[in-house]
Design a protein around this motif. Structure first.
Motif, PDB file in Angstrom:
ATOM      1  N   CYS A 164      -7.428   8.543   0.809  1.00 44.25           N
ATOM      2  CA  CYS A 164      -6.593   8.927  -0.336  1.00 44.25           C
ATOM      3  C   CYS A 164      -5.243   9.468   0.113  1.00 44.25           C
ATOM      4  CB  CYS A 164      -7.315   9.967  -1.190  1.00 44.25           C
ATOM      5  SG  CYS A 164      -8.779   9.328  -2.046  1.00 44.25           S
ATOM      6  N   LEU A 165      -5.237  10.269   1.186  1.00 47.83           N
ATOM      7  CA  LEU A 165      -3.990  10.823   1.684  1.00 47.83           C
ATOM      8  C   LEU A 165      -3.069   9.717   2.195  1.00 47.83           C
ATOM      9  CD1 LEU A 165      -2.334  13.354   2.257  1.00 47.83           C
ATOM     10  CD2 LEU A 165      -3.573  13.605   4.435  1.00 47.83           C
ATOM     11  N   ALA A 166      -3.655   8.740   2.893  1.00 52.80           N
ATOM     12  CA  ALA A 166      -2.855   7.615   3.390  1.00 52.80           C
ATOM     13  C   ALA A 166      -2.290   6.789   2.232  1.00 52.80           C
ATOM     14  CB  ALA A 166      -3.704   6.736   4.299  1.00 52.80           C
ATOM     15  N   GLU A 167      -3.106   6.542   1.219  1.00 50.15           N
ATOM     16  CA  GLU A 167      -2.629   5.784   0.059  1.00 50.15           C
ATOM     17  C   GLU A 167      -1.521   6.528  -0.676  1.00 50.15           C
ATOM     18  OE1 GLU A 167      -6.010   4.896  -2.339  1.00 50.15           O
ATOM     19  OE2 GLU A 167      -6.928   3.573  -0.828  1.00 50.15           O
ATOM     20  N   ALA A 168      -1.655   7.855  -0.770  1.00 47.03           N
ATOM     21  CA  ALA A 168      -0.621   8.654  -1.411  1.00 47.03           C
ATOM     22  C   ALA A 168       0.674   8.613  -0.601  1.00 47.03           C
ATOM     23  CB  ALA A 168      -1.100  10.095  -1.576  1.00 47.03           C
ATOM     24  N   GLY A 169       0.543   8.624   0.728  1.00 44.86           N
ATOM     25  CA  GLY A 169       1.729   8.530   1.576  1.00 44.86           C
ATOM     26  C   GLY A 169       2.441   7.204   1.403  1.00 44.86           C
ATOM     27  N   ALA A 170       1.663   6.144   1.305  1.00 45.08           N
ATOM     28  CA  ALA A 170       2.264   4.823   1.074  1.00 45.08           C
ATOM     29  C   ALA A 170       2.955   4.776  -0.283  1.00 45.08           C
ATOM     30  CB  ALA A 170       1.195   3.743   1.183  1.00 45.08           C
ATOM     31  N   ALA A 171       2.328   5.386  -1.289  1.00 46.53           N
ATOM     32  CA  ALA A 171       2.936   5.420  -2.620  1.00 46.53           C
ATOM     33  C   ALA A 171       4.232   6.226  -2.615  1.00 46.53           C
ATOM     34  CB  ALA A 171       1.953   6.010  -3.626  1.00 46.53           C
ATOM     35  N   ALA A 172       4.348   7.185  -1.687  1.00 47.85           N
ATOM     36  CA  ALA A 172       5.553   8.007  -1.586  1.00 47.85           C
ATOM     37  C   ALA A 172       6.653   7.324  -0.783  1.00 47.85           C
ATOM     38  CB  ALA A 172       5.211   9.353  -0.964  1.00 47.85           C
ATOM     39  N   GLY A 173       6.355   6.131  -0.236  1.00 48.31           N
ATOM     40  CA  GLY A 173       7.384   5.365   0.445  1.00 48.31           C
ATOM     41  C   GLY A 173       7.156   5.095   1.913  1.00 48.31           C
ATOM     42  N   LEU A 174       6.107   5.651   2.508  1.00 52.74           N
ATOM     43  CA  LEU A 174       5.844   5.399   3.924  1.00 52.74           C
ATOM     44  C   LEU A 174       5.240   4.014   4.130  1.00 52.74           C
ATOM     45  CD1 LEU A 174       4.218   8.795   5.018  1.00 52.74           C
ATOM     46  CD2 LEU A 174       6.492   7.964   5.644  1.00 52.74           C
ATOM     47  N   PRO A 175       5.553   3.337   5.244  1.00 55.36           N
ATOM     48  CA  PRO A 175       4.823   2.123   5.580  1.00 55.36           C
ATOM     49  C   PRO A 175       3.319   2.434   5.648  1.00 55.36           C
ATOM     50  CG  PRO A 175       6.735   2.360   6.997  1.00 55.36           C
ATOM     51  CD  PRO A 175       6.599   3.660   6.239  1.00 55.36           C
ATOM     52  N   ALA A 176       2.486   1.528   5.164  1.00 59.81           N
ATOM     53  CA  ALA A 176       1.050   1.804   5.044  1.00 59.81           C
ATOM     54  C   ALA A 176       0.415   2.167   6.383  1.00 59.81           C
ATOM     55  CB  ALA A 176       0.343   0.596   4.436  1.00 59.81           C
ATOM     56  N   ASP A 177       0.781   1.471   7.467  1.00 59.00           N
ATOM     57  CA  ASP A 177       0.158   1.770   8.756  1.00 59.00           C
ATOM     58  C   ASP A 177       0.582   3.145   9.273  1.00 59.00           C
ATOM     59  OD1 ASP A 177       2.774   0.912   9.152  1.00 59.00           O
ATOM     60  OD2 ASP A 177       2.335  -0.096  11.045  1.00 59.00           O
ATOM     61  N   LEU A 178       1.841   3.527   9.020  1.00 55.01           N
ATOM     62  CA  LEU A 178       2.301   4.853   9.427  1.00 55.01           C
ATOM     63  C   LEU A 178       1.603   5.937   8.615  1.00 55.01           C
ATOM     64  CD1 LEU A 178       4.158   6.787  10.918  1.00 55.01           C
ATOM     65  CD2 LEU A 178       5.949   6.268   9.245  1.00 55.01           C
ATOM     66  N   ALA A 179       1.468   5.714   7.315  1.00 56.33           N
ATOM     67  CA  ALA A 179       0.763   6.682   6.468  1.00 56.33           C
ATOM     68  C   ALA A 179      -0.678   6.858   6.928  1.00 56.33           C
ATOM     69  CB  ALA A 179       0.806   6.224   5.016  1.00 56.33           C
ATOM     70  N   GLN A 180      -1.306   5.764   7.341  1.00 57.28           N
ATOM     71  CA  GLN A 180      -2.685   5.824   7.821  1.00 57.28           C
ATOM     72  C   GLN A 180      -2.783   6.656   9.092  1.00 57.28           C
ATOM     73  OE1 GLN A 180      -6.469   5.530   7.584  1.00 57.28           O
ATOM     74  NE2 GLN A 180      -5.513   3.956   6.313  1.00 57.28           N
ATOM     75  N   ARG A 181      -1.878   6.450  10.018  1.00 58.92           N
ATOM     76  CA  ARG A 181      -1.915   7.204  11.274  1.00 58.92           C
ATOM     77  C   ARG A 181      -1.653   8.683  11.045  1.00 58.92           C
ATOM     78  NH1 ARG A 181       1.134   2.731  12.978  1.00 58.92           N
ATOM     79  NH2 ARG A 181       3.054   3.961  13.133  1.00 58.92           N
ATOM     80  N   LEU A 182      -0.673   8.979  10.188  1.00 58.07           N
ATOM     81  CA  LEU A 182      -0.356  10.377   9.912  1.00 58.07           C
ATOM     82  C   LEU A 182      -1.509  11.083   9.199  1.00 58.07           C
ATOM     83  CD1 LEU A 182       3.372  10.076   8.762  1.00 58.07           C
ATOM     84  CD2 LEU A 182       2.528  11.133  10.872  1.00 58.07           C
ATOM     85  N   ALA A 183      -2.124  10.410   8.232  1.00 58.40           N
ATOM     86  CA  ALA A 183      -3.236  11.014   7.497  1.00 58.40           C
ATOM     87  C   ALA A 183      -4.416  11.273   8.423  1.00 58.40           C
ATOM     88  CB  ALA A 183      -3.651  10.097   6.347  1.00 58.40           C
ATOM     89  N   ARG A 184      -4.716  10.326   9.267  1.00 57.49           N
ATOM     90  CA  ARG A 184      -5.844  10.471  10.185  1.00 57.49           C
ATOM     91  C   ARG A 184      -5.614  11.623  11.158  1.00 57.49           C
ATOM     92  NH1 ARG A 184      -9.323   5.652  12.257  1.00 57.49           N
ATOM     93  NH2 ARG A 184     -10.681   6.639  13.790  1.00 57.49           N
ATOM     94  N   ALA A 185      -4.402  11.659  11.748  1.00 62.84           N
ATOM     95  CA  ALA A 185      -4.099  12.718  12.711  1.00 62.84           C
ATOM     96  C   ALA A 185      -4.062  14.083  12.035  1.00 62.84           C
ATOM     97  CB  ALA A 185      -2.764  12.431  13.399  1.00 62.84           C
ATOM     98  N   THR A 186      -3.593  14.133  10.806  1.00 58.90           N
ATOM     99  CA  THR A 186      -3.515  15.404  10.086  1.00 58.90           C
ATOM    100  C   THR A 186      -4.897  15.975   9.821  1.00 58.90           C
ATOM    101  OG1 THR A 186      -1.418  14.809   9.045  1.00 58.90           O
ATOM    102  CG2 THR A 186      -2.738  16.499   7.954  1.00 58.90           C
ATOM    103  N   VAL A 187      -5.811  15.147   9.347  1.00 62.89           N
ATOM    104  CA  VAL A 187      -7.149  15.634   9.014  1.00 62.89           C
ATOM    105  C   VAL A 187      -7.942  15.982  10.277  1.00 62.89           C
ATOM    106  CG1 VAL A 187      -9.359  15.013   7.958  1.00 62.89           C
ATOM    107  CG2 VAL A 187      -7.214  14.475   6.787  1.00 62.89           C
ATOM    108  N   THR A 188      -7.852  15.153  11.311  1.00 59.34           N
ATOM    109  CA  THR A 188      -8.585  15.474  12.541  1.00 59.34           C
ATOM    110  C   THR A 188      -7.997  16.702  13.221  1.00 59.34           C
ATOM    111  OG1 THR A 188      -7.232  13.884  13.795  1.00 59.34           O
ATOM    112  CG2 THR A 188      -9.353  13.106  12.925  1.00 59.34           C
ATOM    113  N   GLY A 189      -6.671  16.845  13.162  1.00 61.22           N
ATOM    114  CA  GLY A 189      -6.045  18.028  13.750  1.00 61.22           C
ATOM    115  C   GLY A 189      -6.404  19.296  13.000  1.00 61.22           C
TER     116      GLY A 189
END
Length: 275
Positions: free
Chosen positions: A190-215
């Protein structure tokens, strides 16, 4: 409850060596369980498990294993009825059963295994496969303190263990920690999808969301602070995080209400499966 290698059993039979059973086995060996004291029973072991047993000197599918100190049930729950007759023959008068069979109560086990006495019912979760699991466990009245210590030594090799005052709490444990990893994975989606909706490239949003939650999870793991304090520490008054939290914490349809509804639904389903 403290445990040590001295609490590990001298002999153990693992019934079912799939992903969870195999992960538990690796954890036992890491904390000092002697490979020669372990027997694995699995009608269709994977090539990796067959190789692992051969390399470690673990008995795999012997014709007639001797009654062990501990027998761990890690088969699929629907296989219990078919396996019960053979399993009953492997139990000695002092054998402790540890079951991770979802939806199978201690009463179910005793009904299908007349030779059973001491039983621990445990509910681990998926992170146990990397040694970071959360397990809730309950015992029947036949479990001695020495057997509880053995169970704790085995279960804690894959993460934390919380001993429950009643088996009745297992369904709630299932809904919180048993199913909980899926909730976190969906949060990342959901966080990655929201990031993409906010304008981020989908793959970048996915990486950022994953790193944010694991961190954030690792920070929570290493910190002694309550989650609420960690949240407050990253929330500046009137800032961007505060704006987002106003949405997530809104009543009556915020994250708290959604999570309560989700856990309640999982608990109801666990009760249905155990009924």
């Amino acid at each position: 409850m403290l445990s040590s290698p001295s609490h590990l059993p001298s002999s153990l039979v693992l019934v079912g060596a799939g992903k969870m059973g195999g992960s538990m086995l690796e954890g036992w060996l890491k904390v000092g369980m002697r490979p020669e004291g372990v027997t694995v029973l699995d009608p269709k072991p994977s090539d990796d498990m067959t190789r692992f047993c051969r390399e470690k000197g673990i008995a795999l599918n012997p014709a007639s294993p001797a009654a062990p100190d501990v027998l761990v049930l890690a088969i699929k729950p629907q296989m219990l009825d078919e396996a019960a007759a053979a399993l009953n023959g492997w139990l000695g008068p002092n054998t402790l059963i540890i079951s991770i069979l979802a939806g199978k109560t201690i009463g179910d086990l005793l009904g299908r295994l007349p030779a059973a006495g001491a039983v621990v019912r445990a509910m681990p979760n998926l992170p146990a496969s990397i040694g970071r699991g959360a397990t809730g466990a309950a015992v029947n009245e036949r479990v001695s303190e020495a057997q509880r210590l053995m169970a704790h030594a085995l279960l804690s090799s894959n993460g934390i263990v919380e001993w429950l005052p009643s088996e009745d709490l297992i369904d709630a444990v299932t809904a919180v920690s048993g199913s909980g990893p899926a909730y976190v994975f969906h949060l990342v989606e959901c966080l990655a999808e929201a990031g993409a909706a906010a304008g981020l490239p989908a793959d970048l949003a996915q990486r950022l969301a994953r790193a944010t939650v694991t961190g954030a999870g690792e920070l929570l793991f290493q910190s002694e602070l309550p989650p609420a304090t960690l949240r407050q520490n990253v929330t500046s008054p009137g800032g961007t995080t505060a704006a987002a939290l106003e949405v997530l914490m809104a009543e009556p349809n915020g994250l708290k209400a959604l999570m309560r509804a989700a856990v309640a639904a999982a608990k109801r389903r666990a009760e249905e499966l155990a009924g």
